[in-house]
Design a protein around this motif. Structure first.
Motif, PDB file in Angstrom:
ATOM      1  N   LYS A 151      28.159  38.569  46.592  1.00 43.76           N
ATOM      2  CA  LYS A 151      29.253  38.484  47.563  1.00 43.76           C
ATOM      3  C   LYS A 151      30.348  37.525  47.107  1.00 43.76           C
ATOM      4  O   LYS A 151      31.366  37.394  47.776  1.00 43.76           O
ATOM      5  N   LEU A 156      32.912  39.741  42.563  1.00 46.08           N
ATOM      6  CA  LEU A 156      33.828  40.761  43.079  1.00 46.08           C
ATOM      7  C   LEU A 156      35.053  40.921  42.191  1.00 46.08           C
ATOM      8  O   LEU A 156      35.550  42.042  42.008  1.00 46.08           O
ATOM      9  N   LYS A 159      33.990  43.021  39.305  1.00 49.78           N
ATOM     10  CA  LYS A 159      33.809  44.400  39.752  1.00 49.78           C
ATOM     11  C   LYS A 159      35.157  45.102  39.897  1.00 49.78           C
ATOM     12  O   LYS A 159      35.322  46.247  39.465  1.00 49.78           O
ATOM     13  N   ARG A 160      36.151  44.408  40.491  1.00 51.92           N
ATOM     14  CA  ARG A 160      37.498  44.982  40.639  1.00 51.92           C
ATOM     15  C   ARG A 160      38.118  45.262  39.275  1.00 51.92           C
ATOM     16  O   ARG A 160      38.720  46.317  39.069  1.00 51.92           O
TER      17      ARG A 160
END
Length: 184
Positions: A151, A156, A159-160
């Motif tokens: 999280k 993130l 991942k983006r």
């Protein structure tokens, strides 16, 4: 970090040595090599720990949480289990004990049963002598730190970036990478 990185063995470019290489956007250029791994990392902690880039990112996260010693202990135990030579096994067992388990440890992990370990058992090491403690740390990471890592902004963001790179044609991806590397 622990005083003697020999527990982790020699460092290669694909492992933990390239932390200072950053693109103009602040992301690590080395992450381009293994971008599609974020989906694997999210699938299980086991997958994350099998990937040198995943370990590197997880360590970054744990360092911010002041619990990097957990993954370092787990990695040291994995390395220890692969050791064949008795003398080398003794040295590594002592190093694991003094770095992570003794009451004076520089990077002490919090596990049940560590008080039962003493330097006497280090004289006759065996590959699975730390297994129970390693399993405790693995479960602690799996049910606590790992879920927060998935999280986290750190995860993130990777991942983006992966998703953005997938959307670009190969020629554009290479040009974008070159642009970042050379800041043009």
């Amino acid at each position: 970090m622990f005083k003697n990185d020999s527990i982790l063995g020699p460092c290669t470019q694909s492992e933990l040595c390239f932390a200072d290489t950053h693109d103009s956007d602040g992301s690590s250029s080395s992450s381009r090599q293994s971008l599609k791994n974020t989906a694997k990392w999210a699938a299980s902690l086991e997958n994350l720990l099998e990937d040198p880039e995943g370990v590197k990112r997880f360590r970054e996260f744990l360092k911010k949480e002041f619990s990097e010693e957990n993954v370092l202990f787990w990695l040291a135990c994995e390395d220890f289990k692969k050791t064949q030579d008795k003398k080398q096994m003794q040295e590594k067992a002592k190093e694991i004990y003094t770095t992570f388990l003794s009451s004076k440890a520089s990077s002490q992990v919090n596990v049940e049963g560590q008080s039962q370990l003493n330097e006497k058992i280090l004289e006759e090491p065996h590959p699975l002598m730390f297994q129970k403690l390693q399993d405790q740390i693995f479960n602690l990471m799996k049910y606590d730190s790992y879920t927060r890592f998935l999280k986290s902004d750190l995860f993130l963001k990777h991942k983006r970036t992966e998703e953005e790179e997938e959307d670009l044609p190969d020629a554009q991806t290479a040009a974008k990478r070159a642009s970042r590397i050379y800041n043009t």
